[in-house]
Design a protein around this motif. Structure first.
Motif, PDB file in Angstrom:
ATOM      1  N   ARG A   1      -2.770   5.829  -1.769  1.00  0.00           N
ATOM      2  CA  ARG A   1      -2.740   7.282  -1.210  1.00  0.00           C
ATOM      3  C   ARG A   1      -2.714   8.150  -2.307  1.00  0.00           C
ATOM      4  NH1 ARG A   1       3.496   6.585   1.523  1.00  0.00           N
ATOM      5  NH2 ARG A   1       2.620   5.741   3.530  1.00  0.00           N
ATOM      6  N   THR A   2      -3.381   9.501  -1.870  1.00  0.00           N
ATOM      7  CA  THR A   2      -3.933  10.532  -2.884  1.00  0.00           C
ATOM      8  C   THR A   2      -2.691  11.016  -3.402  1.00  0.00           C
ATOM      9  OG1 THR A   2      -5.897  10.878  -1.242  1.00  0.00           O
ATOM     10  CG2 THR A   2      -5.301  12.532  -2.998  1.00  0.00           C
TER      11      THR A   2
ATOM     12  N   TYR B   1      -0.219   4.970  -5.465  1.00  0.00           N
ATOM     13  CA  TYR B   1      -0.950   6.132  -5.411  1.00  0.00           C
ATOM     14  C   TYR B   1      -1.937   6.320  -6.256  1.00  0.00           C
ATOM     15  CZ  TYR B   1       3.564   7.216  -3.024  1.00  0.00           C
ATOM     16  OH  TYR B   1       4.482   7.008  -2.031  1.00  0.00           O
TER      17      TYR B   1
ATOM     18  N   ARG C   1       0.840  -1.080  -0.017  1.00  0.00           N
ATOM     19  CA  ARG C   1      -0.054   0.020   0.096  1.00  0.00           C
ATOM     20  C   ARG C   1       1.048   1.291   0.215  1.00  0.00           C
ATOM     21  NH1 ARG C   1      -5.672  -0.309  -0.818  1.00  0.00           N
ATOM     22  NH2 ARG C   1      -6.296  -2.032  -0.395  1.00  0.00           N
ATOM     23  N   ALA C   2       1.998   1.258   0.612  1.00  0.00           N
ATOM     24  CA  ALA C   2       2.718   2.464   0.726  1.00  0.00           C
ATOM     25  C   ALA C   2       3.247   2.702  -0.606  1.00  0.00           C
ATOM     26  CB  ALA C   2       3.913   2.186   1.811  1.00  0.00           C
TER      27      ALA C   2
ATOM     28  N   SER D   1       2.346  12.966  -1.643  1.00  0.00           N
ATOM     29  CA  SER D   1       0.782  12.538  -1.359  1.00  0.00           C
ATOM     30  C   SER D   1       0.515  13.433  -0.138  1.00  0.00           C
ATOM     31  CB  SER D   1       0.747  10.875  -1.072  1.00  0.00           C
ATOM     32  OG  SER D   1       1.376  10.869   0.260  1.00  0.00           O
ATOM     33  N   GLN D   2      -0.939  13.475  -0.297  1.00  0.00           N
ATOM     34  CA  GLN D   2      -1.988  14.050   0.949  1.00  0.00           C
ATOM     35  C   GLN D   2      -1.731  13.397   2.295  1.00  0.00           C
ATOM     36  OE1 GLN D   2      -5.916  14.577  -0.179  1.00  0.00           O
ATOM     37  NE2 GLN D   2      -5.705  16.747  -0.469  1.00  0.00           N
ATOM     38  N   GLU D   3      -1.555  12.234   2.321  1.00  0.00           N
ATOM     39  CA  GLU D   3      -1.350  11.507   3.578  1.00  0.00           C
ATOM     40  C   GLU D   3       0.054  11.467   4.000  1.00  0.00           C
ATOM     41  OE1 GLU D   3      -4.712   9.914   1.153  1.00  0.00           O
ATOM     42  OE2 GLU D   3      -2.740  10.270   0.702  1.00  0.00           O
ATOM     43  N   ARG D   4       1.092  11.865   3.327  1.00  0.00           N
ATOM     44  CA  ARG D   4       2.419  11.793   3.694  1.00  0.00           C
ATOM     45  C   ARG D   4       3.329  12.701   2.929  1.00  0.00           C
ATOM     46  NH1 ARG D   4       6.264   6.531   4.486  1.00  0.00           N
ATOM     47  NH2 ARG D   4       7.924   7.452   5.741  1.00  0.00           N
TER      48      ARG D   4
END
Length: 652
Positions: free
Chosen positions: A531-532, A509, A505-506, A590-593
């Motif tokens: 991820r976004t 995107y 998952r990491a 990404s928005q999350e990270r």
């Protein structure tokens, strides 16, 4: 331990817990499960019957009683059905010559040489040796594929090993079933006394034909029910499981152990029936198989005794050595003569042949059946199978990487980027990645949408990325990152969900398909998405608007003379972070990270076209380059901007 429910719970905890530990610490699951069973059985004595119960019986058989044989039989039936379900004849036609040689005549050569080794070296009787050698043809796809990811082999040797394991998985089990049928007919009950070899062969042929016919009919019945919509989606998996059990038991009533042949034929029939929901059915079957394999593997290892573990004599060690250093290399050498493979690839493939769960489960089942039928050496199949698994998994797991590097068979490419969804904007991004020497492939089912990518001379894959055929024509081991950039939110989510187990998952995107004004109830669940992509979470429509407005990609090297602070000052008011290249690794925004650049990073940004009179930055280690997104094939131009993360988004 005399509480049956507690015994089943303990087996479940040990089996599933071992698989979790294997996943958590990146260990071979089969080895961890075997260790768990051995510790719980012969070492600590947890899974052992109370004193005086079941004397003379194997420990787990005494503990489980009349449930022991049915549990093993059902698990083996499900495993064989799953193997048949993976054998699609359409895939065989597209195999390379080397793979075809490893299967035909490779499987026959391995079977013959293995039989000789098992009889003359291990000391098994001919019937037992021939059956065991048939099982040892299996090279364990569940073990091979993780090894390939670990070693990062070049495409051709990786393809040889992967497809040999996938195809030989059901073939080896089928050979064992056929040999066992011959043994049963040859040594059977009163009805077989006085029968000539011709009569025995005719009876075996009739029983095999009837079993295959039953499997074919039930497979076609299930396929017809599913294709015509006569069953709702939520009932398809349980219907299939029930039909597998029905097929198995009816065939066994016709002829002892013919059910194994019938369920294999049923799986092959369904695999070649063009069922739209076949992927969902396979997923359910894999989940069931994981539970059954976890339980059965613990049962089989716990069933070992101290005498079995300590009674491994020199003949057994010599047999392992012969299988590893003679039978396997000789099989590959003979079967690939004239296949056009260099000696380095033949040497690597001739060494790598790890056995997996199928080999152990089938060997244990038939070993117990042979022992019950009067073949005393049948009990030796269980420790021999476990020894083969331990030896091959450990030796091949630790040596595939160093050997591949020594032979020059390791892919020198850095982990690439797979882009799903072609558009003028993604074509520009792909061209820039290629310019940065990052391997990149753009996949799309539309030839028209791929046109700007082809003009940019970027590698493309024309086809549906969610199709089963894709994994056969597109080596996913090449890619370390996925960008789902199509305009279809549902398709992006499906791509992320489908590839997440393999890529993680990491590393996945997807572009935001909805603006921030959309209500959350209209959005897909975050559990289905990657991820976004990008800090701003800009939609594809917004990115295309910027593309047609003349935005450009720029890259800049940050140094002590040109640190991130100065870089931020030069960015201007509008910019979009894309990625950072740090010591060969790619960090996508990404928005999350959010990503935060550091000195030494090569950063890539997407920003408005700078004014022609904009002053050049002072102190830049590498002159910023830009390229028009609408013409990604043009040469890069000097520019005054660069890449950095959004300070407002916070470091990460």
């Amino acid at each position: 331990m005399d509480n049956l429910v507690l015994v089943v719970a303990a087996i479940g905890v040990l089996g599933v817990g071992a698989q979790w530990i294997a996943w958590r610490f990146n260990l071979p699951a089969i080895v961890v499960m075997a260790v768990a069973g051995i510790l719980a059985g012969p070492v600590l004595g947890i899974l052992r019957p109370p004193p005086g119960v079941g004397e003379g019986l194997p420990p787990m058989q005494a503990l489980l009683g009349e449930f022991y044989q049915p549990i093993i039989a059902i698990a083996v039936a499900v495993i064989l059905f799953e193997g048949g379900l993976s054998l699609n004849f359409a895939e065989l036609r597209g195999l390379t010559k080397g793979v075809r040689r490893l299967v035909f005549p490779g499987a026959a050569i391995a079977w013959g040489l293995g039989s000789l080794a098992a009889h003359y070296i291990a000391g098994l009787s001919w019937p037992t040796a021939i059956l065991f050698a048939g099982v040892m043809v299996v090279t364990g796809p569940t073990v091979i594929i993780p090894l390939l990811r670990q070693a990062r082999l070049k495409p051709r040797p990786a393809t040889l090993l992967k497809w040999e394991g996938i195809i030989n998985d059901p073939i080896g089990a089928l050979l064992a079933v056929l040999v066992y049928e011959v043994i049963v007919f040859s040594a059977g009950g009163d009805d077989s006394h006085g029968a000539s070899p011709g009569q025995i062969f005719a009876s075996l042929l009739i029983a095999s034909v009837l079993a295959c016919a039953l499997g074919f009919m039930l497979g076609r019945f299930a396929a017809t029910v599913f294709q015509r919509g006569w069953a709702p989606e939520y009932l398809k998996p349980p219907i299939l499981l029930v039909l597998v059990l029905v097929c198995f038991e009816i065939a066994n009533l016709l002829q002892e152990e013919a059910g194994l042949l019938a369920v294999t034929a049923m799986g092959v029939t369904m695999a070649n029936s063009r069922i739209a929901s076949i992927n969902e059915l396979r997923l359910f079957k894999e989940n069931i198989a994981v539970l059954l394999v976890a339980g059965v593997f613990v049962i089989l290892t716990a069933n070992l005794t101290v005498d079995m573990l300590t009674g491994f004599d020199l003949r057994a060690f010599a047999f392992l050595g012969a299988m590893l250093f003679v039978v396997r290399p000789l099989t590959v050498f003979l079967s690939t003569i004239g296949a056009g493979l260099p000696w380095q690839e033949r040497l690597l493939v001739g060494w790598i042949a790890p056995r997996g769960i199928v080999a152990v489960a089938v060997s244990s089942f038939f070993g117990a059946s042979l022992a019950a039928a009067g073949y005393e050496d049948g009990a030796r199949l269980i420790p021999l199978a476990f020894a083969m698994v331990f030896a091959t998994v450990l030796l091949h797991g630790f040596t595939i990487g160093p050997l591949a590097r020594a032979l020059g068979l390791v892919s020198s490419e850095r982990p690439g980027v797979l882009i799903s969804g072609a558009s003028p904007w993604s074509a520009g991004l792909a061209a820039k990645l290629k310019e940065m020497d990052v391997p990149v492939v753009v996949a799309d089912a539309s030839w028209r949408r791929l046109r700007p990518v082809r003009l940019a001379e970027v590698e493309t894959y024309y086809g549906e990325i969610l199709s089963e055929v894709t994994e056969h024509h597109l080596d996913l081991n090449r890619f370390g990152y996925l960008l789902a950039l199509s305009g279809n939110e549902a398709h992006n989510a499906l791509v992320c969900t489908d590839l997440a187990p393999e890529m993680g998952r990491a590393a996945i995107y997807q572009v935001n398909a909805r603006g921030k004004d959309e209500e959350d109830r209209r959005a897909l669940s975050f559990t289905l998405q990657g991820r976004t992509f990008l800090h701003s979470g800009a939609t594809l429509d917004e990115l295309l608007r910027r593309h047609y407005a003349g935005w450009i990609y720029q890259r800049t090297r940050l140094t002590e003379e040109y640190p991130p602070e100065k870089y931020f000052e030069d960015l201007g008011d509008e910019y979009e972070i894309v990625l950072i290249q740090r010591k060969g690794a790619l960090l996508f925004a990404s928005q999350e990270r959010p990503v935060k650049p550091e000195i030494g990073d090569l950063v890539l940004a997407y920003l408005p076209k700078p004014a022609e009179t904009a002053p050049k930055r002072a102190g830049a280690d590498e002159k910023a380059e830009s390229v028009r997104a609408e013409r990604p094939q043009e040469a890069a131009r000097p520019a005054a901007a660069s890449l950095a993360p959004d300070p407002a988004a916070g470091g990460g």
